[in-house]
Design a protein around this motif. Structure first.
Motif, mmCIF file in Angstrom:
data_model
loop_
_atom_site.group_PDB
_atom_site.id
_atom_site.type_symbol
_atom_site.label_atom_id
_atom_site.label_comp_id
_atom_site.label_asym_id
_atom_site.label_seq_id
_atom_site.Cartn_x
_atom_site.Cartn_y
_atom_site.Cartn_z
ATOM 1 N N ALA A 1 0.808 -1.206 0.000
ATOM 2 C CA ALA A 1 0.000 0.000 0.000
ATOM 3 C C ALA A 1 0.844 1.260 0.000
ATOM 4 C CB ALA A 1 -0.927 -0.011 1.204
ATOM 5 N N ASP A 2 2.164 1.123 0.257
ATOM 6 C CA ASP A 2 3.020 2.300 0.302
ATOM 7 C C ASP A 2 3.794 2.491 -0.996
ATOM 8 O OD1 ASP A 2 4.573 0.068 0.632
ATOM 9 O OD2 ASP A 2 5.857 0.915 2.186
ATOM 10 N N LYS A 3 3.418 1.754 -2.062
ATOM 11 C CA LYS A 3 4.063 1.888 -3.363
ATOM 12 C C LYS A 3 3.054 2.384 -4.391
ATOM 13 C CE LYS A 3 7.937 0.255 -1.824
ATOM 14 N NZ LYS A 3 9.088 1.156 -1.626
ATOM 15 N N THR A 4 3.558 3.139 -5.374
ATOM 16 C CA THR A 4 2.694 3.673 -6.418
ATOM 17 C C THR A 4 2.306 2.568 -7.400
ATOM 18 O OG1 THR A 4 3.617 5.892 -6.260
ATOM 19 C CG2 THR A 4 2.574 5.290 -8.340
ATOM 20 N N ALA A 5 1.008 2.460 -7.685
ATOM 21 C CA ALA A 5 0.494 1.492 -8.653
ATOM 22 C C ALA A 5 -0.401 2.214 -9.645
ATOM 23 C CB ALA A 5 -0.278 0.380 -7.940
ATOM 24 N N GLY A 6 -0.472 1.694 -10.877
ATOM 25 C CA GLY A 6 -1.309 2.354 -11.887
ATOM 26 C C GLY A 6 -1.498 1.488 -13.112
ATOM 27 N N GLY A 27 12.952 -1.064 -4.994
ATOM 28 C CA GLY A 27 14.048 -0.362 -5.654
ATOM 29 C C GLY A 27 13.592 0.690 -6.634
ATOM 30 N N GLY A 28 12.266 0.907 -6.734
ATOM 31 C CA GLY A 28 11.737 1.912 -7.643
ATOM 32 C C GLY A 28 11.495 1.404 -9.046
ATOM 33 N N ARG A 29 11.747 0.109 -9.296
ATOM 34 C CA ARG A 29 11.468 -0.482 -10.600
ATOM 35 C C ARG A 29 9.978 -0.778 -10.732
ATOM 36 N NH1 ARG A 29 15.361 0.681 -14.116
ATOM 37 N NH2 ARG A 29 17.407 -0.035 -13.458
ATOM 38 N N LEU A 30 9.461 -0.669 -11.969
ATOM 39 C CA LEU A 30 8.053 -0.952 -12.216
ATOM 40 C C LEU A 30 7.879 -2.410 -12.600
ATOM 41 C CD1 LEU A 30 6.990 2.235 -14.198
ATOM 42 C CD2 LEU A 30 6.215 1.576 -11.913
ATOM 43 N N ARG A 31 7.035 -3.123 -11.839
ATOM 44 C CA ARG A 31 6.749 -4.525 -12.075
ATOM 45 C C ARG A 31 5.315 -4.676 -12.594
ATOM 46 N NH1 ARG A 31 11.780 -6.098 -11.987
ATOM 47 N NH2 ARG A 31 12.818 -5.834 -9.985
ATOM 48 N N VAL A 47 -1.674 -13.428 -8.392
ATOM 49 C CA VAL A 47 -1.435 -14.625 -9.190
ATOM 50 C C VAL A 47 0.077 -14.765 -9.373
ATOM 51 C CG1 VAL A 47 -1.901 -15.795 -11.365
ATOM 52 C CG2 VAL A 47 -3.642 -14.297 -10.345
ATOM 53 N N VAL A 48 0.649 -15.765 -8.759
ATOM 54 C CA VAL A 48 2.086 -16.054 -8.705
ATOM 55 C C VAL A 48 2.753 -15.187 -7.631
ATOM 56 C CG1 VAL A 48 4.283 -16.243 -9.921
ATOM 57 C CG2 VAL A 48 2.153 -16.829 -11.094
ATOM 58 N N GLY A 49 2.737 -13.863 -7.784
ATOM 59 C CA GLY A 49 3.327 -12.990 -6.769
ATOM 60 C C GLY A 49 4.840 -13.066 -6.754
ATOM 61 N N GLY A 50 5.420 -12.660 -5.628
ATOM 62 C CA GLY A 50 6.873 -12.614 -5.518
ATOM 63 C C GLY A 50 7.425 -11.274 -5.935
ATOM 64 N N THR A 51 8.756 -11.182 -5.958
ATOM 65 C CA THR A 51 9.388 -9.893 -6.249
ATOM 66 C C THR A 51 9.315 -9.521 -7.723
ATOM 67 O OG1 THR A 51 11.543 -10.987 -6.489
ATOM 68 C CG2 THR A 51 10.986 -10.111 -4.311
ATOM 69 N N ASN A 52 9.266 -10.523 -8.604
ATOM 70 C CA ASN A 52 9.260 -10.239 -10.042
ATOM 71 C C ASN A 52 8.472 -11.319 -10.783
ATOM 72 O OD1 ASN A 52 10.007 -8.874 -12.485
ATOM 73 N ND2 ASN A 52 11.555 -10.437 -12.823
ATOM 74 N N PRO A 53 7.132 -11.273 -10.693
ATOM 75 C CA PRO A 53 6.335 -12.372 -11.245
ATOM 76 C C PRO A 53 6.273 -12.436 -12.763
ATOM 77 C CG PRO A 53 4.914 -10.654 -10.376
ATOM 78 C CD PRO A 53 6.304 -10.284 -9.993
ATOM 79 N N ILE A 54 6.380 -11.300 -13.457
ATOM 80 C CA ILE A 54 6.115 -11.296 -14.903
ATOM 81 C C ILE A 54 7.232 -10.646 -15.720
ATOM 82 C CG2 ILE A 54 4.518 -10.465 -16.701
ATOM 83 C CD1 ILE A 54 2.247 -10.816 -14.796
ATOM 84 N N ASN A 55 7.839 -9.559 -15.235
ATOM 85 C CA ASN A 55 8.842 -8.861 -16.042
ATOM 86 C C ASN A 55 9.850 -9.826 -16.663
ATOM 87 O OD1 ASN A 55 7.625 -6.756 -14.557
ATOM 88 N ND2 ASN A 55 9.475 -5.501 -14.715
ATOM 89 N N HIS A 56 10.237 -9.546 -17.892
ATOM 90 C CA HIS A 56 11.266 -10.346 -18.567
ATOM 91 C C HIS A 56 12.627 -10.140 -17.904
ATOM 92 C CE1 HIS A 56 13.425 -12.283 -21.881
ATOM 93 N NE2 HIS A 56 14.244 -11.256 -21.864
ATOM 94 N N ALA A 58 14.450 -8.435 -14.601
ATOM 95 C CA ALA A 58 14.198 -7.898 -13.262
ATOM 96 C C ALA A 58 14.809 -6.520 -13.051
ATOM 97 C CB ALA A 58 14.738 -8.863 -12.208
ATOM 98 N N ASP A 59 15.729 -6.136 -13.926
ATOM 99 C CA ASP A 59 16.404 -4.844 -13.763
ATOM 100 C C ASP A 59 15.811 -3.739 -14.631
ATOM 101 O OD1 ASP A 59 18.271 -5.861 -11.915
ATOM 102 O OD2 ASP A 59 19.505 -6.654 -13.552
ATOM 103 N N GLU A 60 14.703 -4.036 -15.320
ATOM 104 C CA GLU A 60 14.108 -3.044 -16.209
ATOM 105 C C GLU A 60 12.665 -2.742 -15.808
ATOM 106 O OE1 GLU A 60 15.820 -1.393 -18.206
ATOM 107 O OE2 GLU A 60 17.566 -2.625 -18.661
ATOM 108 N N ASP A 61 12.196 -1.539 -16.191
ATOM 109 C CA ASP A 61 10.824 -1.124 -15.912
ATOM 110 C C ASP A 61 9.856 -1.732 -16.926
ATOM 111 O OD1 ASP A 61 11.358 0.537 -13.713
ATOM 112 O OD2 ASP A 61 11.884 2.216 -15.026
ATOM 113 N N ALA A 62 8.694 -2.131 -16.442
ATOM 114 C CA ALA A 62 7.631 -2.650 -17.310
ATOM 115 C C ALA A 62 6.357 -1.855 -17.046
ATOM 116 C CB ALA A 62 7.405 -4.130 -17.052
ATOM 117 N N ARG A 63 5.585 -1.596 -18.109
ATOM 118 C CA ARG A 63 4.421 -0.718 -17.985
ATOM 119 C C ARG A 63 3.296 -1.174 -18.905
ATOM 120 N NH1 ARG A 63 4.970 4.304 -19.962
ATOM 121 N NH2 ARG A 63 3.457 5.089 -18.461
ATOM 122 N N LYS A 64 2.155 -0.541 -18.720
ATOM 123 C CA LYS A 64 0.986 -0.619 -19.597
ATOM 124 C C LYS A 64 0.536 -2.053 -19.904
ATOM 125 C CE LYS A 64 1.641 3.954 -21.550
ATOM 126 N NZ LYS A 64 1.749 4.775 -22.763
#
Length: 219
Positions: A1-6, A27-31, A47-56, A58-64
């Motif tokens: 709840a303390d992180k920006t989501a959109g 770390g400010g990365r978008l997941r 669904v799945v969850g964890g620190t990086n469930p979908i991004n290709h 982990a060190d890059e931002d993902a959006r939209k």
């Protein structure tokens, strides 16, 4: 709840509400993340969850993200920062055990490996995954494009393709594509500049699958 989501995208998957969104991590990365309503209708479970469930990467931002029900399986399309600084288009689906997200077909999906893609719209067209997106061309205009997963599920093939398959004016920019199945035929809506104002247009794939034709036509 303390992180920006959109950037939420909502879908009905076998009668269950699913929602995909982008959210900052520690770390400010978008997941990209996905949640569904639980069986009691009292809580949302990731669904799945964890620190990086979908991004290709982990060190890059993902959006939209764009989520869709395809054959009873949730699929998600999104754009992610690529190694060359461009935004790449990717698609993943929930695996058969519901334990991981697996990229489907050859990713990333684009017309030009060095060009940036944006604003994907994912849909099931007669049971086949299709995705529409916008991509910068060599002349710095933005072209609307559509691809579908091939019959073997191993690659994405652009529908029609070419330098400017859908835009009304190839020398103007199209944005914010929205894709839908209408009677088993892919239809795409988008906004495009006429040089002064943005206008809304709609096109469908013709009966031979060889061209996109504007529905009614005109701005």
């Amino acid at each position: 709840a303390d992180k920006t989501a959109g950037e939420p995208s909502f879908a009905n998957v076998n009668g269950v509400p699913f929602v995909a969104w982008s959210e900052e991590d520690d770390g400010g990365r978008l997941r990209i993340r996905v949640a569904r309503l639980n069986s009691a209708g009292t809580d949302w479970q990731e669904v799945v969850g964890g620190t990086n469930p979908i991004n290709h990467d982990a060190d890059e931002d993902a959006r939209k993200p764009s989520i869709a029900n395809i054959g009873g399986v949730p699929y998600v399309a999104w754009v992610e920062q690529g190694s060359g600084g461009q935004q790449d288009l990717r698609v993943a689906r929930l695996n058969s055990t519901g334990t991981d997200w697996e990229e489907i077909g050859a990713n990333p999906i684009d017309n030009d490996d060095d060009a940036s893609s944006d604003s994907p719209s994912l849909a099931s067209i007669a049971g086949v995954p299709y995705v529409a997106w916008e991509e910068i061309d060599a002349g710095t205009n933005v072209q609307i494009r559509v691809a579908r997963l091939n019959s073997t599920g191993t690659d994405w093939e652009e529908v029609v393709g070419g330098a400017s398959p859908i835009n009304h004016d190839p020398n103007e920019s199209g944005e914010n594509a929205s894709l839908a199945d209408v009677g088993g035929v892919p239809h795409v809506a988008w906004q495009e500049s006429d040089g002064t104002n943005d206008e809304i247009r709609v096109a469908r794939l013709n009966s031979t699958g060889t061209d996109w034709e504007e529905v009614v036509g005109g701005a």
